[in-house]
Write an enzyme that holds these catalytic residues in place. Structure first.
Site, short mmCIF file in Angstrom:
data_model
loop_
_atom_site.label_atom_id
_atom_site.label_comp_id
_atom_site.label_asym_id
_atom_site.label_seq_id
_atom_site.Cartn_x
_atom_site.Cartn_y
_atom_site.Cartn_z
N THR A 165 -9.98 2.28 -5.46
CA THR A 165 -11.30 2.89 -5.60
C THR A 165 -11.75 2.79 -7.05
O THR A 165 -11.05 3.26 -7.95
CB THR A 165 -11.25 4.37 -5.17
OG1 THR A 165 -10.93 4.42 -3.78
CG2 THR A 165 -12.58 5.05 -5.41
N TYR A 192 -7.26 10.32 4.93
CA TYR A 192 -8.63 10.08 5.35
C TYR A 192 -8.72 10.17 6.88
O TYR A 192 -7.77 10.57 7.54
CB TYR A 192 -9.14 8.75 4.78
CG TYR A 192 -9.15 8.77 3.26
CD1 TYR A 192 -9.88 9.75 2.57
CD2 TYR A 192 -8.42 7.85 2.51
CE1 TYR A 192 -9.88 9.80 1.19
CE2 TYR A 192 -8.42 7.90 1.12
CZ TYR A 192 -9.15 8.87 0.47
OH TYR A 192 -9.14 8.94 -0.91
N HIS A 242 -8.20 1.30 6.96
CA HIS A 242 -7.55 2.33 6.13
C HIS A 242 -7.12 3.49 7.04
O HIS A 242 -7.93 4.31 7.43
CB HIS A 242 -8.53 2.81 5.07
CG HIS A 242 -7.89 3.50 3.90
ND1 HIS A 242 -6.64 4.09 3.98
CD2 HIS A 242 -8.31 3.71 2.62
CE1 HIS A 242 -6.32 4.63 2.80
NE2 HIS A 242 -7.32 4.40 1.96
N ASN A 285 -4.44 14.55 0.18
CA ASN A 285 -5.56 15.26 0.79
C ASN A 285 -5.09 16.28 1.83
O ASN A 285 -5.72 16.45 2.88
CB ASN A 285 -6.55 14.27 1.42
CG ASN A 285 -7.37 13.52 0.39
OD1 ASN A 285 -7.87 14.12 -0.57
ND2 ASN A 285 -7.50 12.22 0.55
N ASN A 314 -3.55 7.97 3.45
CA ASN A 314 -4.03 8.80 2.33
C ASN A 314 -4.84 10.03 2.73
O ASN A 314 -5.62 10.54 1.93
CB ASN A 314 -4.85 7.95 1.36
CG ASN A 314 -4.00 6.91 0.66
OD1 ASN A 314 -2.85 6.70 1.00
ND2 ASN A 314 -4.56 6.23 -0.32
#
Length: 380
Positions: free
Chosen positions: A41, A196, A191, A251, A194
């Site tokens: 990112t 998400y 993805h 997260n 992580n």
């Protein structure tokens, strides 16, 4: 005697092959080396659209036969998780990515687009009409920091997706994959890591659903497999990869049995015949700091029938080691590739590396910390 042993050891290291720089055939793609640019990112895509300065950034890090995975690109308006993140859901996004991809292809690189949905790792200001972010759950992220472990954060409560809404999210991934191919990318990486959206369905510490997308391991993985099937059917499984992080708790997204989750996912992915599986090492307790754990990716590696890519705290030495031991086919590097656009060449020569400046990782500057890291010859 000790000096002789040390000398012998040094000679063995010098004579051993530089395995990271050996060729590898990944499906129909002929790679000249095994160093992969990890998806990073970078927050330089103003108005959620890839910018001309990205042409230089990615082409700087391209070698003939090198494999690059682009930064996380939002698959829809609801997928955005931060400022200046690129998108891949509109015609404008497709056209903006074309010259970036062309720049990589001109230098002989292979370039994949990472398809991303942030899920609850977002905020009202990034969502259509200021609505709550969507997720598998209505539980907010409790972490007080973003995924980098240092930037303060306060995440709002998300909205739990209705069962009948999920097919539209799957469709968003399918359309985004089609757009990526139209933009010229060689393939896509889904993805699923992580913390998400996909990870929010996979992990039992987050997914508290009682419908067919929650509860059992099979149900929690259903959304991922529906996305994989839709994308593979749209662009071909030979152009599809997946990123996973079963052992991570980024997260505020953990699982009670990551070994079982990881193994079940890769064994199930085999039936789709996708190109590769890209997995974050268990030692990456935070995004940047490695710590020893008792976990290993080897069972997942042995179970998956495609190319296996590892990421997380890799260097020249341990990258060679994981290839030599059969622990991986390819190694993805992030921070060191960010700071050293000619990283494969530096590894070949065992040359000194530029130090990365963490404070510029997530700034919006189109040059500083982005395209200003020098090459070995001093050029930029």
């Amino acid at each position: 005697m000790a000096a002789e042993e040390e000398s012998s050891k040094t000679m063995e290291m010098e004579e051993s092959p530089m395995l990271l720089l050996t060729p590898y055939k990944m499906g129909k793609f002929d790679l000249s080396h095994r160093i992969v640019l990890a998806p990073l990112t970078r927050m330089r895509s103003y108005n959620f659209t890839a910018q001309p300065h990205a042409i230089l950034y990615y082409s700087q890090r391209t070698t003939k036969g090198g494999f690059l995975i682009g930064e996380a690109s939002a698959v829809s308006e609801t997928a955005i998780g931060g400022p200046n993140i690129p998108g891949i859901w509109t015609r404008e996004h497709v056209e903006a990515w074309k010259p970036v991809v062309h720049g990589v292809h001109q230098k002989g690189g292979i370039f994949f687009c990472q398809l991303w949905h942030a899920g609850r790792a977002s905020d009202y200001c990034f969502q259509p009409n200021g609505h709550p972010p969507i997720s598998s759950t209505d539980k907010p992220i409790k972490s007080k920091f973003h995924i980098d472990g240092t930037t303060p954060a306060a995440f709002p409560p998300p909205r739990r997706l209705l069962t009948e809404e999920i097919p539209q999210i799957v469709e968003d991934y399918r359309i985004a994959a089609r757009n990526a191919i139209e933009a010229g990318f060689d393939g896509v990486e889904i993805h699923g890591a992580n913390g998400y959206l996909i990870d929010q369905f996979l992990k039992d510490k987050v997914n508290d659903r009682t419908d067919t997308y929650g509860g059992s391991l099979e149900n929690r993985c259903r959304f991922l497999f529906e996305v994989v099937k839709a994308v593979a059917d749209e662009i071909g499984a030979y152009r599809v990869g997946i990123r996973l992080s079963p052992f991570a708790d980024y997260n505020d997204c953990a699982d009670s049995n990551p070994e079982a989750l990881g193994l079940y996912v890769v064994e199930s992915l085999n039936k789709f015949g996708i190109l590769y599986c890209h997995v974050i090492e268990p030692r990456m307790i935070t995004q940047f700091e490695a710590q020893p754990t008792g976990h290993s990716l080897l069972p997942m590696r042995k179970a998956f029938k495609g190319t296996f890519i590892v990421a997380g705290g890799y260097t020249r030495d341990n990258g060679n080691e994981v290839i030599a031991s059969g622990g991986a086919d390819l190694v993805a590097l992030g921070r060191w590739f960010l700071a050293n656009p000619d990283l494969p060449r530096r590894y070949e020569l065992n040359a000194a590396l530029n130090k990365y400046d963490r404070s510029t990782f997530y700034t919006f500057d189109p040059v500083v910390g982005y395209t200003d890291y020098p090459f070995l010859d001093g050029s930029k």
